[in-house]
Each structure stands twice: as structure tokens, then as C-alpha cells.
Scaffold this motif. Structure first.
Motif, PDB file in Angstrom:
ATOM      1  N   THR A 257      34.411   9.819  -2.737  1.00 55.50           N
ATOM      2  CA  THR A 257      34.424  11.148  -2.122  1.00 55.50           C
ATOM      3  C   THR A 257      33.013  11.659  -1.879  1.00 55.50           C
ATOM      4  O   THR A 257      32.705  12.218  -0.813  1.00 55.50           O
ATOM      5  CB  THR A 257      35.183  12.137  -3.029  1.00 55.50           C
ATOM      6  N   ASN A 298      39.393   8.244   1.829  1.00 55.16           N
ATOM      7  CA  ASN A 298      39.682   9.333   0.909  1.00 55.16           C
ATOM      8  C   ASN A 298      41.102   9.847   1.078  1.00 55.16           C
ATOM      9  O   ASN A 298      41.769  10.197   0.100  1.00 55.16           O
ATOM     10  CB  ASN A 298      38.672  10.473   1.105  1.00 55.16           C
ATOM     11  N   SER A 308      41.473  16.308   1.654  1.00 54.31           N
ATOM     12  CA  SER A 308      41.167  15.022   2.284  1.00 54.31           C
ATOM     13  C   SER A 308      41.693  14.949   3.714  1.00 54.31           C
ATOM     14  O   SER A 308      40.984  14.526   4.629  1.00 54.31           O
ATOM     15  CB  SER A 308      41.741  13.870   1.446  1.00 54.31           C
TER      16      SER A 308
END
Length: 332
Positions: A257, A298, A308
Motif C-alpha cells: 500500500t 491493492n 482501495s
């Protein structure tokens, strides 16, 4: 890092073929070994592969397919224009610190030409993207030696640590090197698992399909390997698995991330046509756009949870705007 397809009982030594040197004496070796342990823990969920560092003693696990890993050093590696330096990083931080909203640009969108007058560009966005391009540049050449293995190149890993590691805000590595290496190793294992096919979750299935639009077969394969890696990390971090696996994989999930966040930050300061093209388009690369790959991964890892899906949606919307304004990229 490169994946070498094919398989031999006695695979060739990539050091001899490519002229690399052994780098197991590197100060990065401890972080690389930590990453391999993380990736192997995630690979337990698939039950097919195990990464085998070639510098570690011990007998291989006969029940699993061995994927040799080499930590290598380029001989006399030259510093090219795309290589980041500490001075470049300091210059970027200084620019970040003094950036303010300029009068007269209140109605200027990021993808409008007027944005280039605000952010004329820094070298860090290009250097950050080149870290990922460097990890995939020799895929085709490496495949010719017909050996299933992973090569980790020391100078590329060092570039990642310089560019993505610092974080004044958190006082720790923004995106840990071990998380990056674990992600790349799992990606390469995804190339070897030819039967894996992603089945997108219903809420984000159409969104994910948009990332595949216009991709060549080679680029679709890269996205497939990304999805394999992200799905394993998602299971390791968020599914009902032993707590031991949660603890081991947490940093790799966090790092994936943070890689997207840090890459976006660097690219946000280059609104020139070249910067927007690098940030949003494929621009003829054999691999898909780097930021799109990270954002899509992600979504897979998070199963569309959190922000996301929203972040990927916004990226794809701006990508379409940039594609319409700039000369069409051949592989968009």
C-alpha cells in the motif's frame, strides 16, 4: 528482479551468463532474507512453491517446486540519468516543504496544461518509476537461459531503499525494502503458477476489468502475476489463517500500500506532459503502468475494502482524461 521461464534439472548459473557477481556480502542481505521468509510464509497458502536462497545451506524441500533465488551485483554499475541520489531526495523534500497554492490556479485541474506551470517537474518521479522498470527490463533476455529462478539485483534494491524508504512523518521506513522484495518474489512465483486465474469480487469486478482494457498479452500476464501475489498477501493478512502468518506478512501488506502512496507523491510534483504520461499511461512499455499495477494489486489484496477501489477508480478516470489530451500511447 527477473523471472526466468522454463526448467532444467541442472539450471544454468545466471552469474556466468549475465556477468553478474555474487552480492551475498551486501549490507542488504539481512532484509532480503527476511523478505524471502515472508514470501515463503505466504506461499504456504498455495502449497506449490518454495523460494530457495542459493547462498543458504540446507537441503531443499523435495515436496515443493524449488525457485532458486540469487542476490547479485552488476559489475562496475554506471550511474545513469534515471538514478536517484541523496541530493535529489533532499531537493525534493525542500520543494515539498515550500510548496503552496499559487494564486491564479484555483480552477486548474491536475490533468490540465496549466498545472505544468505550478509543478514543472522533479527528477524523483522518473527515478521512482525506473526502480520498477529496472526490476523487469531483462525479462525477455533472462527467459532465454531457460531456468526458473529469481535474480535480485543489489543496485536496484538500493535505489528502492533510498527512494521509498525515508519518512519524516512516521520516523520509520515508509515502504520497507523487505516488503518490496517479498512482493516481487511472489509476483515471480505467480508467473510459474500457470493455472492461477483471478476471480474478482462482485463489488469491484468491473473496476478490475477496466485495468485490462487495451493491454497486450504480455502485459495481461504481468497483471495476472500481480494478482497472484496480491491474493496471497490478502489471505495472509486478512483471512482466517494462523496468527503466525498474520504477523509475518503484515509488513509486506503494509509495504504494498505504501509503495503506491509514495510513488503517487513523487509523481504529483511533475505535471508536465512527460510526467503525466509516465504517471498515467503505459507509454509503450512491455509492462502495464506501474501505479495502475500497484493500485490494482491493492484492490485485490484488500478485496475492494477501505479506499482501495476508490483510489483505483480515480486513477482510471484521470488516465482517460490524460489519454484524450496527450498523443495516444501505443499500449494504452
Amino acid at each position: 528482479m527477473f523471472v526466468l521461464t522454463g526448467c532444467l534439472d541442472d539450471p544454468p548459473d545466471p552469474k556466468q551468463i549475465f556477468g553478474f557477481r555474487d552480492a551475498t556480502d551486501s549490507d542488504l542481505s539481512a532484509e532480503v532474507e527476511e523478505a524471502i521468509d515472508v514470501a515463503n510464509a505466504a506461499l504456504e497458502l498455495d502449497g506449490r512453491f518454495v523460494l530457495r536462497p542459493m547462498w543458504r545451506p540446507g537441503r531443499p524441500q523435495q515436496a515443493l517446486q524449488q525457485v532458486p533465488v540469487y542476490l547479485l551485483r552488476r559489475p562496475n554499475a554506471a550511474i545513469d540519468a534515471g538514478t536517484a541520489t541523496p541530493d535529489m531526495l533532499r531537493a525534493f523534500r525542500a520543494e515539498l516543504a515550500r510548496t503552496v497554492s499559487l494564486s491564479g490556479f484555483g480552477n486548474c485541474a491536475e490533468t490540465d496544461p496549466c498545472a505544468a506551470a505550478m509543478y514543472a517537474g522533479t527528477q524523483m518521479g522518473r527515478a521512482a518509476t525506473e526502480v520498477y522498470n529496472g526490476s523487469t527490463a531483462m525479462d525477455a533476455a533472462a527467459a532465454e537461459i531457460n531456468c526458473r529462478c529469481v535474480m535480485l539485483i543489489e543496485d536496484n534494491l538500493r535505489q528502492f531503499k533510498l527512494i521509498f524508504g525515508p519518512s519524516d512523518q512516521y520516523g520509520q521506513a515508509f515502504a520497507p525494502l523487505s516488503g518490496y522484495v517479498a512482493w516481487l518474489a511472489l509476483h515471480e512465483a505467480g508467473h510459474l503458477n500457470r493455472t492461477f486465474r483471478l476471480v474478482p469480487g462482485a463489488p469491484w469486478a468491473e473496476l478490475y476489468r477496466r485495468t485490462q482494457s487495451g493491454l497486450a498479452e504480455r502485459q495481461q500476464e504481468e497483471m495476472r502475476a500481480d494478482a497472484y501475489a496480491a491474493s496471497l498477501l490478502g489471505r495472509a493478512c486478512f483471512a482466517q489463517v494462523p496468527q503466525r502468518l498474520h504477523a509475518i506478512a503484515a509488513q509486506a501488506c503494509y509495504g504494498l500500500t505504501m509503495q503506491a502512496a509514495q510513488l503517487w507523491l513523487y509523481e504529483a510534483f511533475d505535471k508536465t506532459d512527460g510526467g503525466l504520461r509516465r504517471h498515467y499511461l503505459n507509454d509503450g512499455r512491455t509492462h502495464p503502468n506501474v501505479l495502475m499495477r500497484l493500485l490494482a494489486a491493492n484492490v485485490v489484496m484488500m478485496d475492494g475494502r477501505g479506499k482501495s477501489a476508490e483510489l483505483l477508480t480515480k486513477f482510471l478516470e484521470k488516465r482517460e482524461v490524460v489519454a484524450q489530451r496527450l498523443p495516444k500511447s501505443p499500449n494504452l
